[in-house]
Design a protein around this motif. Structure first.
Motif, PDB file in Angstrom:
ATOM      1  N   UNK A  83       0.843  -1.204   0.000  1.00  7.08           N
ATOM      2  CA  UNK A  83       0.000   0.000   0.000  1.00  7.08           C
ATOM      3  C   UNK A  83       0.876   1.251   0.000  1.00  7.08           C
ATOM      4  N   UNK A  84       0.345   2.303  -0.598  1.00  3.99           N
ATOM      5  CA  UNK A  84       1.049   3.597  -0.688  1.00  3.99           C
ATOM      6  C   UNK A  84       0.073   4.691  -0.283  1.00  3.99           C
ATOM      7  N   UNK A  85       0.486   5.594   0.556  1.00  8.62           N
ATOM      8  CA  UNK A  85      -0.281   6.830   0.783  1.00  8.62           C
ATOM      9  C   UNK A  85       0.570   7.824   1.563  1.00  8.62           C
ATOM     10  N   UNK A  86       0.121   9.073   1.554  1.00  8.85           N
ATOM     11  CA  UNK A  86       0.777  10.155   2.295  1.00  8.85           C
ATOM     12  C   UNK A  86      -0.283  10.832   3.146  1.00  8.85           C
ATOM     13  N   UNK A 101      -9.425   6.836   3.333  1.00 11.25           N
ATOM     14  CA  UNK A 101      -8.625   5.806   2.660  1.00 11.25           C
ATOM     15  C   UNK A 101      -9.340   4.487   2.925  1.00 11.25           C
ATOM     16  N   UNK A 102      -9.645   3.762   1.858  1.00 14.90           N
ATOM     17  CA  UNK A 102     -10.335   2.477   2.032  1.00 14.90           C
ATOM     18  C   UNK A 102      -9.379   1.355   1.660  1.00 14.90           C
ATOM     19  N   UNK A 103      -9.333   0.362   2.528  1.00 13.31           N
ATOM     20  CA  UNK A 103      -8.445  -0.793   2.312  1.00 13.31           C
ATOM     21  C   UNK A 103      -9.311  -2.046   2.380  1.00 13.31           C
ATOM     22  N   UNK A 107      -8.113   0.592  -1.929  1.00  9.11           N
ATOM     23  CA  UNK A 107      -9.099   0.648  -3.020  1.00  9.11           C
ATOM     24  C   UNK A 107      -9.637   2.064  -3.244  1.00  9.11           C
ATOM     25  N   UNK A 108      -9.417   2.957  -2.296  1.00  6.54           N
ATOM     26  CA  UNK A 108      -9.838   4.343  -2.504  1.00  6.54           C
ATOM     27  C   UNK A 108      -9.019   5.250  -1.596  1.00  6.54           C
ATOM     28  N   UNK A 109      -8.621   6.380  -2.124  1.00  3.42           N
ATOM     29  CA  UNK A 109      -7.952   7.401  -1.317  1.00  3.42           C
ATOM     30  C   UNK A 109      -8.364   8.753  -1.886  1.00  3.42           C
ATOM     31  N   UNK A 110      -9.203   9.465  -1.147  1.00  2.00           N
ATOM     32  CA  UNK A 110      -9.667  10.748  -1.661  1.00  2.00           C
ATOM     33  C   UNK A 110     -10.636  11.403  -0.711  1.00  2.00           C
ATOM     34  N   UNK A 111     -11.251  12.518  -1.157  1.00  2.00           N
ATOM     35  CA  UNK A 111     -12.170  13.237  -0.275  1.00  2.00           C
ATOM     36  C   UNK A 111     -13.410  12.388   0.060  1.00  2.00           C
ATOM     37  N   UNK A 112     -13.926  12.602   1.253  1.00  2.81           N
ATOM     38  CA  UNK A 112     -15.125  11.875   1.686  1.00  2.81           C
ATOM     39  C   UNK A 112     -16.276  12.163   0.731  1.00  2.81           C
ATOM     40  N   UNK A 113     -16.391  13.447   0.286  1.00  2.43           N
ATOM     41  CA  UNK A 113     -17.522  13.813  -0.568  1.00  2.43           C
ATOM     42  C   UNK A 113     -17.473  13.055  -1.897  1.00  2.43           C
TER      43      UNK A 113
END
Lengths: 330, 272
Positions: free
Chosen positions: A43-46, A228-230, A236-242
Motif C-alpha cells: 500500500x502507498x499513501x501520504x 482511505x479504504x483498504x 481501493x480508494x484514497x480521496x475526499x469523503x464527498x
C-alpha cells in the motif's frame, strides 16, 4: 514534509493450521502446516500535517495491522514507511514521544488505581514539565467533562468514562500524530458524540494530525474530510469523503411529501424505498434526478421535496462489495 | 541526554513504579499479608531443617554452621530481590504477548526491557530481602566475624553480579514467550534455577556430579550466583572466581538484551 509516508508497505503472516482431533494435534507436534496470510499488500499513501483521515475497511482488511506498523509495534515484511520523519519500527524514543495510539479494545491505564495515578506515571515516562502537565490535564478533563472522576479506580468507571480517560492518557504529552483504532467501539450514542466533539475541538486547537479507523460512519462524517479504504490488504480508494459518495453511489434519494396520498405510479421513476400516506422516498439514478423531479412536480401536487445522498454506511458497504468482487475475480 | 541524567530519570521512574505498585498491593491487603506470611514460614522451615542437620554434623560440604547459615541468608536475600523486582514481571510477559497488551508498553518512549521487566515491584516478597539480610547478620555474629572492607566490597559487587546473572537467565527464558506465546515453563525453569543456586557447589562431588558442577559453574554459571558472594564474605576470597563472575555478568547482560530485542522483532501483536 508529510507526517506519514507509506511506500509499498506489506505484512505477511505465517499462520499455523491446527488439525482436528487428538491425532491431528499429535501430528502437529512434529509437523505443523502453515498458511500465508497477506494482511497488507504494497500500500502507498501520504498524510499531510493537520489532516484528519479515516482509514476504512471491513474486518480483517488490514487496517489495524497498518496502524501497528505505523506505530512501530510490528515489523513489515516489505516496504517502507516514515512517520514524523522516523522509521517507526526502530522505535526511537524521540519518535514515540510525538505520537499516540488509542485502541478502543485495549486499555493502558492501571486497572486497580485511579486514572490520576496513571496520568502521573505517564508524566514521568514522557518527562512532561509539571506546569504543562497540569494545564493539559485541566484542558482535557474539561473538554470531556470528567474532572470529578480522575480519583476513582479505573475498574469502577463505565466503558464510556474509561474511554475518555484513555483519550486523556493518550493526549497528555501533546502528540503531533494521533492514531485511533475504533475509539468509540461499544459506546452509546451520547458517549460517541462526546468523544467526537473532544477530538474535533482538540484538532481545532492543536491541529494534531489524526488517522482514524472506525466502523461507525458517524465518527467518519463528524471528523474526517479524507477517506482511505483498504480491503484484503489492498488500497481501493484514497480521496475526499464527498467524492467517495459520488464515485461509488449511482443513485440519490428523493424524499417527497404530497398534498394527498402518495401516488402509486412512483415506481416508473425509480426504486420506491418507502410509501406511507403522503410520504414517499424514491431512489433514482444521479443523472435522472432533475428529470424525475420535473415529471413528478408536473403530474402531482407536492407539498415538500428534498434530494439526499444515500447514507454513508450504504456507500461504504458498496465499496467493500466491489473490492471483494474484484479480489475474488483476481 | 547525558548518562547521569538518564540514570536519574530511570531511578525516578523505578521509584514511581514502586510507589504505584505498593498502592496497588495495599488495595488488596489480605493477599499481601498472606504472601508475606508464607515467605516467613518458608524461611523458618529452611532454618529449622539446617539446624537439625548441623545437630548431627559439624560441616556440610566443607561449610560449618555459621558459614552455611550465611549462605542460606545470602540465597534468601538474593532470591527475594529477584522475585521482588523481576519474577512477576517476566512471568506476566507471556500473557502480555498472548493478549496483545504488550502494545501499550512498546509504545512508551522508554527502554522496553526496563519497562517490561521492572514495571511492577512484588512487595509481597520484599520482606525476604530483609529476612535474608538478618539471617546473614546473625550468621556473621555467630561466627565472630571481624569487619573486612575488601570482603565487604567483594561481597557487594558479586551479590549484584549474582542478581544480574539470574536476571539475564530470566530475561532469556522470558524472551522465548514471543514465539511460544504460552510459556508456563518459565516458572518451572526458575524453580530449577533456584534449586541449583541454593546449595554450595561443593555438593557436586563424585565422578558424575563433578562435570555437572563444572558445567553449571563455567558454561551455564548458575552456581556462581550465591556461592561466590557467600564465599567471598565468610570463606575463601577467590580472585579468579570473582573475575569469572564479573565477566559472566557482563556477557550475560549483553547477550540477554540482544536476545530480548531479537525476540521483540518477531512480536505479532494479537489482533484487537
Amino acid at each position: 514534509m508529510s507526517i506519514i509516508e507509506v511506500d509499498g508497505l506489506t505484512k505477511t503472516y505465517q499462520v499455523a493450521q491446527k488439525k482436528e482431533g487428538v491425532l491431528g494435534a499429535l501430528r502437529g507436534l512434529y509437523r505443523r502446516e502453515y498458511r500465508e496470510v497477506h494482511a497488507v499488500e504494497r500500500i502507498h499513501f501520504r498524510i499531510e500535517p493537520g489532516e484528519m483521515v479515516a482509514f476504512l475497511g471491513p474486518n480483517g482488511a488490514g487496517k489495524t495491522t497498518t496502524l501497528k506498523m505505523l506505530s512501530g509495534l510490528i515489523y513489515p515484511t516489505a516496504g517502507q514507511a516514515r512517520v514524523l520523519g522516523y522509521v517507526p519500527w526502530e522505535r526511537a524514543d524521540v519518535f514515540r514521544r510525538q505520537f499516540a495510539l488509542v485502541m478502543g479494545q485495549k486499555n493502558q491505564l492501571w486497572w486497580d488505581l485511579p486514572a490520576a495515578d496513571s496520568f502521573q506515571l505517564l508524566r514521568e515516562i514522557y518527562a512532561i514539565p509539571p506546569a504543562e502537565f497540569k494545564s493539559t490535564l485541566d484542558e482535557l478533563t474539561g473538554l470531556l467533562g470528567v474532572e470529578k472522576l480522575t480519583r476513582q479506580a479505573v475498574r469502577e468507571l463505565s466503558l464510556g468514562e474509561r474511554m475518555k480517560m484513555e483519550l486523556i492518557a493518550a493526549l497528555l504529552h501533546r502528540p503531533r500524530l494521533l492514531l485511533l483504532d475504533e475509539p468509540t467501539i461499544g459506546l452509546d450514542v451520547v458517549a460517541q458524540g462526546m468523544i467526537q466533539k473532544c477530538l474535533r475541538d482538540y484538532h481545532a486547537r492543536r491541529g494534531v494530525t489524526t488517522l482514524l479507523t472506525s466502523h461507525y460512519m458517524r465518527d467518519v462524517e463528524a471528523l474526517c474530510d479524507r477517506v482511505i479504504v483498504i480491503n484484503h490488504g489492498h488500497l481501493v480508494y484514497d480521496g475526499p469523503l464527498s467524492r467517495i459518495v459520488e464515485r461509488f453511489s449511482e443513485t440519490k434519494l428523493i424524499r417527497l411529501q404530497f398534498e394527498a396520498e402518495a401516488p402509486d405510479d412512483l415506481g416508473r421513476f425509480g426504486e420506491v424505498v418507502r410509501r406511507d400516506g403522503p410520504f414517499a422516498e424514491v431512489k433514482v439514478g444521479r443523472s435522472q434526478v432533475a428529470a424525475v423531479l420535473a415529471a413528478v412536480l408536473d403530474r402531482h401536487s407536492v407539498a415538500d421535496v428534498s434530494v439526499e445522498e444515500p447514507p454513508l454506511e450504504e456507500v461504504i458497504a458498496r465499496v467493500f462489495e466491489e473490492a471483494r468482487a474484484s479480489h475474488d475475480a483476481a | 541526554m547525558g548518562i547521569l541524567s538518564g540514570i536519574a530519570r530511570y531511578l525516578r521512574l523505578l521509584g514511581g513504579l514502586a510507589v504505584y505498585t505498593l498502592n496497588r498491593e495495599l488495595a488488596f491487603r489480605g493477599n499481601f499479608l498472606v504472601k508475606v506470611s508464607v515467605e516467613v514460614i518458608w524461611l523458618a522451615i529452611l532454618i529449622a531443617f539446617y539446624r537439625v542437620v548441623f545437630a548431627r554434623t559439624s560441616t556440610v560440604a566443607g561449610w560449618d554452621e555459621p558459614q552455611y547459615l550465611f549462605f542460606v541468608g545470602c540465597f534468601f536475600a538474593l532470591n527475594g530481590l529477584i522475585e521482588m523486582l523481576f519474577l512477576e514481571n517476566c512471568n506476566e510477559f507471556a500473557e502480555l504477548v498472548r493478549t496483545g497488551d504488550l502494545d501499550g508498553l512498546l509504545l512508551k518512549p522508554i527502554d522496553e526491557q526496563f519497562l517490561i521487566t521492572c514495571r511492577r515491584i512484588d512487595w509481597g516478597t520484599a520482606p525476604n530481602v530483609l529476612m535474608g539480610s538478618a539471617v546473614m547478620g546473625i550468621a556473621l555474629a555467630n561466627a565472630g566475624w571481624q569487619p573486612d572492607l575488601l570482603r565487604i566490597a567483594t561481597f557487594l559487587v558479586t551479590f549484584v553480579c549474582g542478581t544480574a546473572i539470574a536476571y539475564g537467565f530470566m530475561l532469556m527464558l522470558t524472551s522465548i514467550s514471543v514465539w511460544m506465546v504460552r510459556n508456563q515453563s518459565l516458572m518451572e525453569m526458575w524453580w530449577l534455577f533456584s534449586s541449583l543456586a541454593r546449595y554450595p557447589k561443593e555438593i557436586f562431588s563424585g565422578p558424575w556430579a563433578e562435570p555437572l558442577g563444572a558445567f553449571f559453574t563455567y558454561c551455564v554459571p548458575i552456581l556462581v550466583v550465591v556461592n561466590v558472594p557467600a564465599n567471598a564474605m565468610v570463606r575463601v576470597l577467590d580472585g579468579p572466581m570473582v573475575a569469572l563472575t564479573i565477566a559472566a555478568t557482563v556477557l550475560l547482560l549483553w547477550a540477554s538484551r540482544r536476545f530480548f530485542h531479537y525476540a521483540l522483532r518477531s512480536y505479532r501483536s494479537a489482533s484487537s
